[in-house]
Structures are given as structure tokens and as C-alpha cells.
Design a protein around this motif. Sequence first.
Motif, PDB file in Angstrom:
ATOM      1  N   ARG A   6       0.834  -1.108   0.172  1.00  0.00           N
ATOM      2  CA  ARG A   6      -0.057   0.196   0.205  1.00  0.00           C
ATOM      3  C   ARG A   6       0.719   1.293  -0.125  1.00  0.00           C
ATOM      4  O   ARG A   6       0.469   2.203  -0.389  1.00  0.00           O
ATOM      5  CB  ARG A   6      -1.147  -0.176   1.341  1.00  0.00           C
ATOM      6  CG  ARG A   6      -1.819  -0.988   1.111  1.00  0.00           C
ATOM      7  CD  ARG A   6      -2.970  -1.020   2.235  1.00  0.00           C
ATOM      8  NE  ARG A   6      -3.892  -2.392   2.385  1.00  0.00           N
ATOM      9  CZ  ARG A   6      -4.622  -2.899   1.620  1.00  0.00           C
ATOM     10  NH1 ARG A   6      -4.962  -2.338   0.585  1.00  0.00           N
ATOM     11  NH2 ARG A   6      -5.286  -3.894   2.069  1.00  0.00           N
ATOM     12  N   ARG A   7       1.959   1.330   0.586  1.00  0.00           N
ATOM     13  CA  ARG A   7       2.887   2.571   0.726  1.00  0.00           C
ATOM     14  C   ARG A   7       3.339   2.896  -0.729  1.00  0.00           C
ATOM     15  O   ARG A   7       3.397   4.032  -1.248  1.00  0.00           O
ATOM     16  CB  ARG A   7       4.094   2.216   1.367  1.00  0.00           C
ATOM     17  CG  ARG A   7       3.811   2.065   2.909  1.00  0.00           C
ATOM     18  CD  ARG A   7       5.015   1.532   3.832  1.00  0.00           C
ATOM     19  NE  ARG A   7       5.085   0.081   3.238  1.00  0.00           N
ATOM     20  CZ  ARG A   7       6.193  -0.523   3.522  1.00  0.00           C
ATOM     21  NH1 ARG A   7       7.100  -0.299   4.261  1.00  0.00           N
ATOM     22  NH2 ARG A   7       6.248  -1.792   3.369  1.00  0.00           N
ATOM     23  N   ARG A   9       1.852   1.557  -3.625  1.00  0.00           N
ATOM     24  CA  ARG A   9       0.625   1.400  -4.303  1.00  0.00           C
ATOM     25  C   ARG A   9       1.088   0.271  -5.546  1.00  0.00           C
ATOM     26  O   ARG A   9       0.590   0.539  -6.599  1.00  0.00           O
ATOM     27  CB  ARG A   9       0.013   2.633  -4.693  1.00  0.00           C
ATOM     28  CG  ARG A   9       0.073   3.919  -3.821  1.00  0.00           C
ATOM     29  CD  ARG A   9      -1.031   5.022  -3.824  1.00  0.00           C
ATOM     30  NE  ARG A   9      -2.274   4.610  -4.256  1.00  0.00           N
ATOM     31  CZ  ARG A   9      -3.275   4.271  -3.522  1.00  0.00           C
ATOM     32  NH1 ARG A   9      -3.194   3.760  -2.412  1.00  0.00           N
ATOM     33  NH2 ARG A   9      -4.445   4.208  -4.053  1.00  0.00           N
ATOM     34  N   GLN A  10       1.440  -0.729  -4.976  1.00  0.00           N
ATOM     35  CA  GLN A  10       1.807  -1.860  -5.982  1.00  0.00           C
ATOM     36  C   GLN A  10       1.002  -3.057  -5.689  1.00  0.00           C
ATOM     37  O   GLN A  10       0.665  -3.368  -4.429  1.00  0.00           O
ATOM     38  CB  GLN A  10       3.395  -2.245  -6.014  1.00  0.00           C
ATOM     39  CG  GLN A  10       4.231  -0.886  -6.748  1.00  0.00           C
ATOM     40  CD  GLN A  10       5.597  -1.553  -6.886  1.00  0.00           C
ATOM     41  OE1 GLN A  10       5.895  -2.639  -6.189  1.00  0.00           O
ATOM     42  NE2 GLN A  10       6.388  -0.943  -7.281  1.00  0.00           N
ATOM     43  N   TYR A  67       0.499  -0.951 -10.885  1.00  0.00           N
ATOM     44  CA  TYR A  67       0.783   0.188 -10.156  1.00  0.00           C
ATOM     45  C   TYR A  67      -0.653   0.532  -9.744  1.00  0.00           C
ATOM     46  O   TYR A  67      -1.551   0.563 -10.707  1.00  0.00           O
ATOM     47  CB  TYR A  67       1.407   1.213 -10.689  1.00  0.00           C
ATOM     48  CG  TYR A  67       2.895   0.891 -10.863  1.00  0.00           C
ATOM     49  CD1 TYR A  67       3.607   1.028  -9.924  1.00  0.00           C
ATOM     50  CD2 TYR A  67       3.442   0.309 -12.016  1.00  0.00           C
ATOM     51  CE1 TYR A  67       4.931   0.489  -9.676  1.00  0.00           C
ATOM     52  CE2 TYR A  67       4.708  -0.114 -12.022  1.00  0.00           C
ATOM     53  CZ  TYR A  67       5.412  -0.228 -10.811  1.00  0.00           C
ATOM     54  OH  TYR A  67       6.940  -0.438 -11.048  1.00  0.00           O
ATOM     55  N   LEU A  68      -1.272   0.675  -8.644  1.00  0.00           N
ATOM     56  CA  LEU A  68      -2.562   0.880  -8.372  1.00  0.00           C
ATOM     57  C   LEU A  68      -2.826   2.663  -8.367  1.00  0.00           C
ATOM     58  O   LEU A  68      -2.051   3.295  -7.904  1.00  0.00           O
ATOM     59  CB  LEU A  68      -3.066   0.559  -6.894  1.00  0.00           C
ATOM     60  CG  LEU A  68      -2.623  -0.950  -6.622  1.00  0.00           C
ATOM     61  CD1 LEU A  68      -2.853  -1.420  -5.247  1.00  0.00           C
ATOM     62  CD2 LEU A  68      -3.343  -1.828  -7.725  1.00  0.00           C
ATOM     63  N   ASN A  69      -4.054   3.032  -9.088  1.00  0.00           N
ATOM     64  CA  ASN A  69      -4.620   4.201  -8.897  1.00  0.00           C
ATOM     65  C   ASN A  69      -3.714   5.203  -9.650  1.00  0.00           C
ATOM     66  O   ASN A  69      -3.365   6.250  -9.267  1.00  0.00           O
ATOM     67  CB  ASN A  69      -4.953   4.830  -7.542  1.00  0.00           C
ATOM     68  CG  ASN A  69      -6.012   4.024  -6.935  1.00  0.00           C
ATOM     69  OD1 ASN A  69      -6.946   3.522  -7.568  1.00  0.00           O
ATOM     70  ND2 ASN A  69      -5.854   3.858  -5.758  1.00  0.00           N
ATOM     71  N   LYS A  70      -2.841   4.585 -10.830  1.00  0.00           N
ATOM     72  CA  LYS A  70      -2.049   5.685 -11.724  1.00  0.00           C
ATOM     73  C   LYS A  70      -2.975   6.288 -12.670  1.00  0.00           C
ATOM     74  O   LYS A  70      -3.876   5.670 -13.135  1.00  0.00           O
ATOM     75  CB  LYS A  70      -0.852   4.903 -12.080  1.00  0.00           C
ATOM     76  CG  LYS A  70       0.044   4.854 -11.093  1.00  0.00           C
ATOM     77  CD  LYS A  70       1.626   4.663 -11.931  1.00  0.00           C
ATOM     78  CE  LYS A  70       2.582   4.985 -11.113  1.00  0.00           C
ATOM     79  NZ  LYS A  70       3.879   4.970 -11.588  1.00  0.00           N
TER      80      LYS A  70
END
Length: 70
Positions: A6-7, A9-10, A67-70
Motif C-alpha cells: 500500500r505504501r 501502491r503496487q 501500479y494502483l490508482n495511476k
Amino acid sequence: LHRVDRRQRQMCIRDSWKLYADEFCSALNIAGMVCEGVNIIDPENTMTLFEKKYKQSGHELYSCIAYLNK
């Protein structure tokens, strides 16, 4: 194996089935996430007993990082 950091975002999946990793990467791209693609890996330290078993038996292991939320 799925792992989320989560840090950074992966999300990372590691598997011995390339088709599964390819399909997972495609699904993430459809969902709007950025996926680097699927790479063959040779980890020094395995994360699970299954990964260790497949590595010791000579199977290729694959990784897909998104990659989350890119």
C-alpha cells in the motif's frame, strides 16, 4: 501469490503459470491499472512453500507488477 504494498501502491502476483499471469495483467489493464507485463523471475528467497516447490523442480516462475490508482 498476490501481494499488495500500500505504501508504494503496487500489487504483485507471482505464479508458475504464465497464462494466469498474462490474463491477470490484461484484466488489470482493462480495469485501468498500469501493469508492467509478465516477467520470468528467479527469486533467491521464495515467498511460499508452493513457490519453493516449483522453483526446486525447475519450473519457471512469473511475476506481474501493477501500479494502483495511476
